[in-house]
Write a protein that holds these residues in place. Sequence first.
Motif, mmCIF file in Angstrom:
data_model
loop_
_atom_site.group_PDB
_atom_site.id
_atom_site.type_symbol
_atom_site.label_atom_id
_atom_site.label_comp_id
_atom_site.label_asym_id
_atom_site.label_seq_id
_atom_site.Cartn_x
_atom_site.Cartn_y
_atom_site.Cartn_z
ATOM 1 N N UNK A 71 -26.845 26.067 79.516
ATOM 2 C CA UNK A 71 -26.127 27.332 79.609
ATOM 3 C C UNK A 71 -26.514 28.100 80.874
ATOM 4 N N UNK A 72 -27.792 28.058 81.226
ATOM 5 C CA UNK A 72 -28.254 28.722 82.447
ATOM 6 C C UNK A 72 -27.558 28.135 83.678
ATOM 7 N N UNK A 73 -27.519 26.813 83.760
ATOM 8 C CA UNK A 73 -26.893 26.149 84.902
ATOM 9 C C UNK A 73 -25.373 26.342 84.891
ATOM 10 N N UNK A 74 -24.781 26.437 83.689
ATOM 11 C CA UNK A 74 -23.343 26.717 83.594
ATOM 12 C C UNK A 74 -23.031 28.098 84.170
ATOM 13 N N UNK A 75 -23.866 29.090 83.832
ATOM 14 C CA UNK A 75 -23.691 30.425 84.388
ATOM 15 C C UNK A 75 -23.812 30.414 85.895
#
Length: 614
Positions: A71-75
């Motif tokens: 999720x962090x990398x998606x953001x």
Amino acid sequence: MNIWNQIPFLRLLLPFLAGILTAVYSGLQIEYLEYILFGLFILIVSIIFIKRLNVSYKNSWIYGTIITLLLFLCGLQITVMNTDKFNSDHFSKFPDAELFYVKTTGTSLEKEKSYKIIANVLAVRQNGNWISTSGSAMCYFKKDSSSKNIRYGDCMILKTKFTEIKPPQNPGEFNYKRFLSFHNIYHQAYIPSENWKSLGINEGNKILSASYSLREYLLNIYKTNNITGDEFAVGSALVLGYTDKLDQDLITAYASSGALHVLSVSGLHVGIIYIICNYLLFFLDKFKHGKFIKMILLLSALWFYATLTGLSPAVLRSAAMFSFVVVAKTWRYSTNIFNTLAVSCFALILYNPYLIMDVGFQLSYLAVLGIVALQPWIYEKWQPKTWLMNEIWLITSVSIAAQLTTFPLALLYFHQFPNYFLFSNLIVIPVSTLILGYGLLLFALGKFSAIGMTCGKIFSGIVWFLNESVRVVEQTPGALIQGISVNILETWIIYIMVIFLIVFIYKKQVRYLFISLSVTIILLSLQTIEAHSTRKQKTIIVYNIPKISAYDFINGKQTIFLADSSLIRSPSRMLFHIKHNWWDRNVTDQKKFENERENNFSNENLTLKNNFIQ
């Protein structure tokens, strides 16, 4: 039950937000990140469906860590994808362009000598060839009869040179460059009358074009019913979100009284629309499929109103949140309001991650969070015996809850605190509700001359009463504390301090009070260090203000300010160019001298005599 199990979307939202903020502040681009994301996704699917890889409950943190990282990398990646300047076809990558084919993306704003409007650059002509491009720019068209008629979606050819927007030219000044970058605007241009040509083509979104046209039609109803001046400015802002006619004095009055939120169409206004429509459609609940018809009509009303008011971030948040509530109630789902907030926020920043950098968006979410989390608890602390006192206490509890969650952020951005916000909201909230309802009624009756004129007079009278009430609060001694300077770290510390103090009051466990007091000591220590630095500062500042001379001679908390009278006598220009720097430097003793007059001043540090400065 663990509270985190009741709000799963909030758990997903936090790492996603962290990725967006990391990308915004660092400008980080990770090469081949899409392949890393795909790999993590495959790993998660494998853990779920391949029994051999199933994670035991004891080691479930491994699965959680992978999800959080994904999720962090998606953001991070979504933010990069939504940053126009990284596109290879951005118009700024063609420095030798001769002509620009642009399309306006909003309505124009009338300035003193120009009309300001945002335009998408669809193509550039370079070396005799037209090349498709992307990106937006701020355009200032010289004011004349032609530029006055520029509308949303108009296509035109420009002969100009776009320049990069400059960063702040003075210490403490508002960072307009960064503000526009959050809207993917990095360049601007002034276009004289002879340097542009309309193509007579309009390629605007049909829905938005219709909404802008309808808004103009509705504004004309106000004008034809003799609603003018401050009454028109506030009435149109409150009902339709049209803020172009608000002058700085009026905005300052509402800000000083703690009532500025009513001038921006947000959750309060959308909530009123929802309540009115839900009440009017109550009869549909009696039919077999009436609840689904009611859901469609409610959603249509909410999003029509949101579109009509310009789809501002606050309205988007409110419309999205109420939409989730409407759908959940229709399907009889028991929803946790925190989860609903998280879902609406997730959906909005997925569409545009830069919404999270909008101050109104941040304050709006925090206000709703405070009202949902704290207002019922505050309200229960006292049970009034009369209907009137109960209504007063209800509004007061809402105001306290919203203020508790928003004031640290307001201190960071605006450096001020309205002391009488409780009193002003007792007037502003019910009166603004009346204005919104009556303003919508006027649209229906305004075309009937006799009835419309009467309605217009009543509407003007209500808005006049609201304006005068706000001015009275503003002019009351001690209405506003200005010059409060906190940085981002201190803002977080204040939030931690407030949260643990509230938890202590709620749970009555001393350890939470101890944490709150410990954090308070840290904040006071930082303030003490800043105060020590302030006492030692000795600075000369030459300000960069067009056609204005301005100088600061700062010694400790005192400054001798020498400037042109046109600057000193303009509160709005002083606030924009000078005062934020004084607040950041904790300068409290300010002596102002006008350049045009003969000034004689002398103390142990500075001598001013005519044009001589020592």
